[in-house]
Design a protein around this motif. Structure first.
Motif, short mmCIF file in Angstrom:
data_model
loop_
_atom_site.label_atom_id
_atom_site.label_comp_id
_atom_site.label_asym_id
_atom_site.label_seq_id
_atom_site.Cartn_x
_atom_site.Cartn_y
_atom_site.Cartn_z
N LEU A 6 7.62 9.34 2.07
CA LEU A 6 7.16 7.99 1.77
C LEU A 6 8.33 7.09 1.38
O LEU A 6 8.34 5.90 1.71
CB LEU A 6 6.12 8.02 0.65
CG LEU A 6 4.73 8.50 1.06
CD1 LEU A 6 3.84 8.66 -0.17
CD2 LEU A 6 4.10 7.57 2.06
N ALA A 7 9.33 7.65 0.69
CA ALA A 7 10.50 6.85 0.32
C ALA A 7 11.27 6.39 1.56
O ALA A 7 11.70 5.23 1.64
CB ALA A 7 11.41 7.66 -0.61
N VAL A 8 11.40 7.28 2.54
CA VAL A 8 12.08 6.91 3.79
C VAL A 8 11.26 5.84 4.53
O VAL A 8 11.81 4.84 5.01
CB VAL A 8 12.30 8.15 4.68
CG1 VAL A 8 12.76 7.77 6.08
CG2 VAL A 8 13.31 9.10 4.03
N LEU A 9 9.94 6.04 4.60
CA LEU A 9 9.07 5.06 5.23
C LEU A 9 9.19 3.69 4.55
O LEU A 9 9.27 2.66 5.22
CB LEU A 9 7.62 5.55 5.20
CG LEU A 9 6.58 4.69 5.89
CD1 LEU A 9 6.86 4.61 7.40
CD2 LEU A 9 5.19 5.26 5.64
N LEU A 10 9.24 3.70 3.23
CA LEU A 10 9.39 2.45 2.48
C LEU A 10 10.70 1.75 2.83
O LEU A 10 10.74 0.52 2.95
CB LEU A 10 9.36 2.72 0.98
CG LEU A 10 8.01 2.60 0.33
CD1 LEU A 10 8.10 2.99 -1.14
CD2 LEU A 10 7.43 1.23 0.48
N GLY A 11 11.75 2.52 2.98
CA GLY A 11 13.03 1.94 3.36
C GLY A 11 12.93 1.18 4.67
O GLY A 11 13.42 0.05 4.78
N PHE A 12 12.26 1.78 5.66
CA PHE A 12 12.08 1.10 6.94
C PHE A 12 11.18 -0.12 6.82
O PHE A 12 11.44 -1.16 7.45
CB PHE A 12 11.54 2.06 8.00
CG PHE A 12 12.58 3.01 8.52
CD1 PHE A 12 13.61 2.55 9.34
CD2 PHE A 12 12.55 4.35 8.19
CE1 PHE A 12 14.58 3.41 9.82
CE2 PHE A 12 13.51 5.23 8.67
CZ PHE A 12 14.53 4.76 9.48
N MET A 20 0.82 -1.21 0.00
CA MET A 20 0.00 0.00 0.00
C MET A 20 0.86 1.27 0.00
O MET A 20 0.54 2.24 -0.69
CB MET A 20 -0.96 -0.02 1.19
CG MET A 20 -2.04 -1.07 1.05
SD MET A 20 -3.05 -1.33 2.52
CE MET A 20 -3.68 0.29 2.85
N VAL A 21 1.94 1.26 0.74
CA VAL A 21 2.84 2.41 0.76
C VAL A 21 3.54 2.56 -0.59
O VAL A 21 3.75 3.68 -1.06
CB VAL A 21 3.84 2.32 1.93
CG1 VAL A 21 4.87 3.44 1.88
CG2 VAL A 21 3.11 2.36 3.27
N VAL A 22 3.90 1.46 -1.23
CA VAL A 22 4.49 1.52 -2.58
C VAL A 22 3.50 2.16 -3.55
O VAL A 22 3.87 3.03 -4.35
CB VAL A 22 4.91 0.12 -3.07
CG1 VAL A 22 5.19 0.12 -4.57
CG2 VAL A 22 6.12 -0.38 -2.31
#
Length: 124
Positions: free
Chosen positions: A88-94, A59-61
């Motif tokens: 969102l890119a930082v959140l995706l990394g985590f 969902m984040v992607v």
């Protein structure tokens, strides 16, 4: 003097600690049917956690791809959209990092389950 209760996890459990403690427990204990049953239950819990994180990550992607398309197609949105995209890119990394941990732990636990089954079969 009053007996103190163990501190409870107020905001959920620390998955890394939970996994590490369980793995240490089962590797130190003598393999048995009960231990194998406990381990299989913990695998089911971890599989559920992994599934939920996969759904959230997807969902984040999708949200990230949507914001990227907004930034590309509507550059007038400017810095705000770019900051959302970066966040969102930082959140995706985590999320990827945590999902990687969950996936590898589940696979390692499958191997431990197989080893315990073999030990129980030999002992029984």
């Amino acid at each position: 003097m009053k007996h103190r209760q163990p501190q409870r996890d107020t905001f959920g459990i620390n998955m890394k600690t939970w996994c590490r403690e369980h793995e240490a427990y089962i590797t130190a204990a003598e393999p048995s049917e009960e231990l194998l049953s406990l381990h299989m239950t913990k695998i089911q819990i971890l599989q559920h956690e992994r599934l939920i994180h996969l759904i959230v990550t997807v969902m984040v992607v999708i949200a990230e791809l949507f914001v990227v398309s907004l930034v590309v197609l509507h550059p007038e949105l400017g810095i705000v959209a770019a900051l959302v995209m970066l966040g969102l890119a930082v959140l995706l990394g985590f999320y990827f990092w945590h999902y990687f941990f969950l996936e590898n732990t589940v696979q390692r636990w499958y191997r431990l389950m197989d080893e315990m089954r073999e030990s129980v079969k030999k002992a029984g």
